[in-house]
Design a protein around this motif. Structure first.
Motif, PDB file in Angstrom:
ATOM      1  N   TYR A 180       9.221 -14.222 -90.831  1.00  0.00           N
ATOM      2  CA  TYR A 180       8.341 -14.295 -89.665  1.00  0.00           C
ATOM      3  C   TYR A 180       8.611 -13.156 -88.687  1.00  0.00           C
ATOM      4  O   TYR A 180       7.700 -12.668 -88.031  1.00  0.00           O
ATOM      5  CB  TYR A 180       8.565 -15.640 -88.967  1.00  0.00           C
ATOM      6  CG  TYR A 180       7.690 -15.907 -87.765  1.00  0.00           C
ATOM      7  CD1 TYR A 180       6.457 -16.517 -87.898  1.00  0.00           C
ATOM      8  CD2 TYR A 180       8.114 -15.557 -86.481  1.00  0.00           C
ATOM      9  CE1 TYR A 180       5.659 -16.758 -86.805  1.00  0.00           C
ATOM     10  CE2 TYR A 180       7.320 -15.799 -85.377  1.00  0.00           C
ATOM     11  CZ  TYR A 180       6.092 -16.403 -85.534  1.00  0.00           C
ATOM     12  OH  TYR A 180       5.305 -16.648 -84.445  1.00  0.00           O
ATOM     13  N   ASN A 181       9.875 -12.698 -88.621  1.00  0.00           N
ATOM     14  CA  ASN A 181      10.248 -11.698 -87.627  1.00  0.00           C
ATOM     15  C   ASN A 181      10.092 -10.269 -88.127  1.00  0.00           C
ATOM     16  O   ASN A 181       9.470  -9.437 -87.469  1.00  0.00           O
ATOM     17  CB  ASN A 181      11.691 -11.927 -87.182  1.00  0.00           C
ATOM     18  CG  ASN A 181      12.119 -10.967 -86.093  1.00  0.00           C
ATOM     19  OD1 ASN A 181      11.610 -11.009 -84.974  1.00  0.00           O
ATOM     20  ND2 ASN A 181      13.059 -10.089 -86.409  1.00  0.00           N
ATOM     21  N   CYS A 205      14.528 -14.347 -92.495  1.00  0.00           N
ATOM     22  CA  CYS A 205      15.522 -13.815 -93.423  1.00  0.00           C
ATOM     23  C   CYS A 205      16.917 -13.977 -92.823  1.00  0.00           C
ATOM     24  O   CYS A 205      17.084 -14.128 -91.607  1.00  0.00           O
ATOM     25  CB  CYS A 205      15.234 -12.353 -93.759  1.00  0.00           C
ATOM     26  SG  CYS A 205      15.509 -11.207 -92.401  1.00  0.00           S
ATOM     27  N   ARG A 206      17.914 -13.909 -93.665  1.00  0.00           N
ATOM     28  CA  ARG A 206      19.290 -14.104 -93.232  1.00  0.00           C
ATOM     29  C   ARG A 206      19.706 -13.036 -92.215  1.00  0.00           C
ATOM     30  O   ARG A 206      20.433 -13.319 -91.257  1.00  0.00           O
ATOM     31  CB  ARG A 206      20.218 -14.049 -94.451  1.00  0.00           C
ATOM     32  CG  ARG A 206      21.688 -14.258 -94.105  1.00  0.00           C
ATOM     33  CD  ARG A 206      22.583 -14.091 -95.306  1.00  0.00           C
ATOM     34  NE  ARG A 206      22.405 -15.170 -96.271  1.00  0.00           N
ATOM     35  CZ  ARG A 206      21.840 -15.043 -97.454  1.00  0.00           C
ATOM     36  NH1 ARG A 206      21.373 -13.853 -97.823  1.00  0.00           N
ATOM     37  NH2 ARG A 206      21.727 -16.055 -98.275  1.00  0.00           N
ATOM     38  N   VAL A 207      19.224 -11.805 -92.415  1.00  0.00           N
ATOM     39  CA  VAL A 207      19.607 -10.708 -91.525  1.00  0.00           C
ATOM     40  C   VAL A 207      19.117 -10.957 -90.106  1.00  0.00           C
ATOM     41  O   VAL A 207      19.861 -10.783 -89.135  1.00  0.00           O
ATOM     42  CB  VAL A 207      19.062  -9.363 -92.060  1.00  0.00           C
ATOM     43  CG1 VAL A 207      19.387  -8.230 -91.108  1.00  0.00           C
ATOM     44  CG2 VAL A 207      19.611  -9.076 -93.445  1.00  0.00           C
ATOM     45  N   CYS A 208      17.860 -11.397 -89.960  1.00  0.00           N
ATOM     46  CA  CYS A 208      17.301 -11.647 -88.628  1.00  0.00           C
ATOM     47  C   CYS A 208      18.019 -12.796 -87.934  1.00  0.00           C
ATOM     48  O   CYS A 208      18.284 -12.739 -86.732  1.00  0.00           O
ATOM     49  CB  CYS A 208      15.803 -11.941 -88.732  1.00  0.00           C
ATOM     50  SG  CYS A 208      14.801 -10.502 -89.153  1.00  0.00           S
ATOM     51  N   VAL A 209      18.330 -13.831 -88.675  1.00  0.00           N
ATOM     52  CA  VAL A 209      19.014 -14.983 -88.087  1.00  0.00           C
ATOM     53  C   VAL A 209      20.368 -14.571 -87.525  1.00  0.00           C
ATOM     54  O   VAL A 209      20.800 -15.053 -86.476  1.00  0.00           O
ATOM     55  CB  VAL A 209      19.179 -16.101 -89.143  1.00  0.00           C
ATOM     56  CG1 VAL A 209      20.092 -17.199 -88.631  1.00  0.00           C
ATOM     57  CG2 VAL A 209      17.825 -16.687 -89.511  1.00  0.00           C
ATOM     58  N   ALA A 214      17.029 -12.123 -79.827  1.00  0.00           N
ATOM     59  CA  ALA A 214      15.818 -12.676 -79.220  1.00  0.00           C
ATOM     60  C   ALA A 214      15.369 -13.974 -79.887  1.00  0.00           C
ATOM     61  O   ALA A 214      14.703 -14.800 -79.253  1.00  0.00           O
ATOM     62  CB  ALA A 214      14.691 -11.639 -79.284  1.00  0.00           C
ATOM     63  N   LEU A 215      15.727 -14.175 -81.142  1.00  0.00           N
ATOM     64  CA  LEU A 215      15.308 -15.389 -81.833  1.00  0.00           C
ATOM     65  C   LEU A 215      15.962 -16.637 -81.247  1.00  0.00           C
ATOM     66  O   LEU A 215      15.453 -17.749 -81.406  1.00  0.00           O
ATOM     67  CB  LEU A 215      15.633 -15.287 -83.328  1.00  0.00           C
ATOM     68  CG  LEU A 215      14.864 -14.218 -84.114  1.00  0.00           C
ATOM     69  CD1 LEU A 215      15.310 -14.209 -85.576  1.00  0.00           C
ATOM     70  CD2 LEU A 215      13.364 -14.456 -84.034  1.00  0.00           C
ATOM     71  N   LYS A 216      17.102 -16.453 -80.569  1.00  0.00           N
ATOM     72  CA  LYS A 216      17.777 -17.611 -79.982  1.00  0.00           C
ATOM     73  C   LYS A 216      16.986 -18.200 -78.825  1.00  0.00           C
ATOM     74  O   LYS A 216      17.197 -19.359 -78.443  1.00  0.00           O
ATOM     75  CB  LYS A 216      19.175 -17.203 -79.515  1.00  0.00           C
ATOM     76  CG  LYS A 216      20.080 -16.754 -80.652  1.00  0.00           C
ATOM     77  CD  LYS A 216      21.457 -16.335 -80.155  1.00  0.00           C
ATOM     78  CE  LYS A 216      22.332 -15.885 -81.313  1.00  0.00           C
ATOM     79  NZ  LYS A 216      23.681 -15.425 -80.856  1.00  0.00           N
ATOM     80  N   ASP A 217      16.081 -17.401 -78.241  1.00  0.00           N
ATOM     81  CA  ASP A 217      15.263 -17.898 -77.134  1.00  0.00           C
ATOM     82  C   ASP A 217      14.063 -18.688 -77.623  1.00  0.00           C
ATOM     83  O   ASP A 217      13.373 -19.328 -76.817  1.00  0.00           O
ATOM     84  CB  ASP A 217      14.778 -16.718 -76.274  1.00  0.00           C
ATOM     85  CG  ASP A 217      15.945 -15.941 -75.680  1.00  0.00           C
ATOM     86  OD1 ASP A 217      17.004 -16.561 -75.453  1.00  0.00           O
ATOM     87  OD2 ASP A 217      15.792 -14.722 -75.456  1.00  0.00           O
TER      88      ASP A 217
END
Length: 677
Positions: A180-181, A205-209, A214-217
């Motif tokens: 998604y990112n 994907c594992r890398v983005c996580v 920013a995904l933590k927001d």
């Protein structure tokens, strides 16, 4: 109905990849996949009647009269529906899909199967199949015979592919799985996280996580991330596992037949299951797998040697088939004045797919059109200097004129060499027949025999934190000191740790203390890749030890961060005046007389041997440990960094040089060895 409304609302809100919408629909509705068709139809009718009743109360009396008039017709329809249901039940016994149009299809009659049928077994249930985007072949999520991964995952691994597209009639539609990112489509690094506020899951994907703060927001449970591929098959809510009834009617094939199909597809992408019976398809005997325990060294050799040969045959086939024409390139000059050719491969192979590595040897030739334009034929040999964004930078081996005015219609050929595989076979043979190749303890330990643990009685162990400290390196923490202390006392050890835990510093500190052990001689430090060897060489050299980096002949023209420690750089500097004169003469005229050449080689060999004998530590790759320049050397202490990236036969090359104490350093949760066949 609530889940479908959420699906529509999500789309109207403009939330991008409709992946989020699709997956919302899947989670909301997939729970009902196992219900029968009749129940789902009844629920739909009841729901429609309920909505109609609430919206049109004034017309209820008229509706009741109409319903009375239609009662008799409904009874007739019910009887017909019952008969049709019975027919469908009979059909399902003999089909491989829930699609009525595909009933009674013989899975061995591939001409009659739909395009989306699994190329292995013939299952064609839309919810159970997915397409490999790169090869455009469909496979199901059924497990391979004898256990192991699913048909889909098995093909992705064997074909070196990683992109997956679902069936248009699947619950998620014809979606290509992507992050998604970052839009990464590598299915092996994709996973899903649930959203807190709704029944929605998002693919990430594992890398983005791990790396995108920013995904933590977002309103997502990142801690609940799970991979899409688990136990070597896709999650069943994404690609269903075919039912036992479908598998009972599917094409029955063995793992050996699957492997043979994959081999045929490398040269004939449109080959089918029936092609396995062609007379020109040779049925190779199935090789015995690697074991956890072997009877003796000969048994070990008999199992691993055929596997090494099979990998060598495949590597040769892959590399030699790399020859590709109509290549456009550009010519440049390096700072040293050498000719550099930069090019990219066409659509048939990418630089990654071809397994080209830095240091590999390639041949560059002119095509027919380029010959005509240049006026004569030309070819040259060079080494891969770097690979950046799919572009190969090749440094020509010899100077002289190149057709720099020609930029199109070149032919690139790979020059395959069997050196690596020959050294693996020699190591297996040495391990089997030479009793002095390793100690008895290590011999039985490597073969998997139950052996009582041993300790090195003469080991010199640092007594306190000050004695653990090594010049030029940061101090060790408690766990690192414990690891070094334990390893120094054992003839065979493994240091394992995740990234960032200081394995390289610990290894360099360990090597320093190994050199201080009494009566053990030089330390041989190896790793599967040149990059890992160079990094460890740099760390060890910082301690003040005398370190020599032994590079292969093909890498002598490639610069690195440890050039000043390389044997081929140190040799001319340490040789006498006579060698310098012969070298200058060779550089000027290109070649020497037979007498001068013999003298030149003699002086070079003697100087190289003197430098190697004077070293405290010799660093090279695992395959480089089989270099002829180390032929008469014996190493009692061997350290193998990034050991989990080496195949057994590769790691055995340095071990079989007389090891009495071996240390493996690595992390089995990171990259494993590259095995392609």
């Amino acid at each position: 109905m609530s889940s479908s409304r959420k699906f529509e609302t999500t789309n109207d809100a403009g939330s991008s990849p409709n992946m989020e919408s699709h997956l919302s629909n899947a989670v909301g509705e997939n729970d009902n996949d196992n219900d029968n068709d009749d129940d789902s139809e009844v629920e739909a009718v009841d729901s429609d009647e309920e909505v109609s009743y609430e919206g049109e109360e004034e017309d209820s009396d008229e509706d009741e009269e109409d319903e009375d008039d239609d009662d008799e017709e409904d009874d007739d329809y019910d009887e017909e529906d019952d008969e049709e249901d019975d027919d469908e039940d009979d059909d399902d016994e003999s089909q491989l899909s829930d699609d009525d149009s595909n009933a009674f299809i013989d899975p061995y009659d591939e001409e009659m199967l739909p395009e989306y049928a699994c190329r292995y077994c013939g299952v064609h249930d839309p919810a159970s199949v997915a397409k490999c985007v790169e090869t455009k072949k469909w496979f199901c999520n059924a497990p391979c015979s004898g256990g192991g991964g699913s048909h889909l995952v098995n093909h992705l691994v064997r074909s070196r592919s990683n992109q997956v597209q679902l069936h248009p009639e699947s619950p998620l539609g014809d979606t290509v799985l992507e992050c998604y990112n970052c839009a990464s489509k590598n299915a092996f690094v994709l996973g899903f996280v649930p959203a807190n506020s709704s029944s929605v899951v998002v693919l990430l994907c594992r890398v983005c996580v791990e790396t995108v703060p920013a995904l933590k927001d977002m309103d997502w449970e990142l801690s609940q991330w799970h991979p899409l591929v688990q136990d070597r098959k896709f999650l069943p809510w994404l690609v269903k596992v075919p039912s036992d009834k479908l598998l009972l009617r599917a094409r029955d094939l063995t793992q050996a037949q699957i492997n043979k199909l994959e081999e045929i597809w490398k040269t004939e992408p449109e080959a089918r299951f029936a092609d396995l019976d062609r007379p020109d398809i040779v049925d190779e005997a199935e090789l015995a797998p690697a074991l956890l325990r072997y009877e003796d060294g000969y048994h070990y050799q008999n199992i691993l040697a055929p596997l090494v040969k099979m990998e060598a045959d495949y590597d040769r086939q892959m590399k030699e088939s790399l020859s590709e024409g109509s290549i456009s390139l550009r010519w440049e000059k390096s700072l040293a004045g050498k000719n550099i050719a930069t090019f990219s491969f066409g659509q048939r192979y990418s630089a990654e797919q071809s397994r080209i590595m830095i240091g590999d040897e390639l041949r560059l030739k002119l095509g027919e059109g380029a010959k005509f334009f240049h006026g004569k034929d030309w070819e040259g040999v060079g080494y891969v200097k770097s690979i950046v964004d799919g572009e190969v930078e090749m440094e020509m081996k010899k100077g002289g004129d190149v057709p720099d005015q020609v930029s199109d219609d070149y032919v690139v050929e790979y020059i395959w060499k069997s050196t690596s595989f020959d050294r693996m076979q020699n190591a297996l043979k040495t391990f089997a027949i030479d009793d002095t190749s390793v100690t008895g303890y290590i011999y039985h330990k490597l073969l998997g025999h139950p052996v009582e643990d041993q300790r090195i009685a003469s080991a010199k162990i640092p007594a306190n934190e000050e004695e653990f400290a090594v010049p030029g390196l940061p101090p060790l923490n408690e766990s690192q000191m414990e690891a070094v202390s334990s390893v120094l006392q054992r003839p065979m050890s493994l240091i394992q740790g995740p990234p960032g835990t200081g394995k390289t510093v610990t290894s360099a500190t360990l090597v320093y203390h190994l050199t201080k052990q009494p009566n053990m001689g030089q330390v041989l430090v190896t790793a599967p890749s040149n990059v890992a060897v160079d990094q460890l060489t740099e760390k060890i050299a910082a301690t003040g030890l005398r370190v020599v980096r032994l590079a292969s002949k093909t890498r002598e023209t490639t610069s690195s961060s440890v050039d000043h420690l390389c044997l081929h750089i140190m040799t001319p500097l340490a040789a006498g005046d006579e060698f310098q004169k012969l070298k200058r003469l060779k550089d000027e005229i290109g070649e020497l007389t037979e007498r001068d050449q013999k003298k030149y080689r003699s002086l070079q060999t003697r100087t190289e041997r003197e430098i190697l004998q004077a070293a405290d530590v010799i660093c090279c790759t695992c395959v480089g440990a089989g270099d002829p320049r180390l032929k008469n050397f014996r190493f009692r202490q061997v350290v193998i960094d990034e050991a989990t990236q080496a195949v057994e036969a590769e790691a055995l090359i340095p071990i079989a040089l007389g090891a009495k104490q071996i240390v493996f350093v690595g992390d089995h949760c990171q990259l494993g060895p590259v095995v392609m066949c």
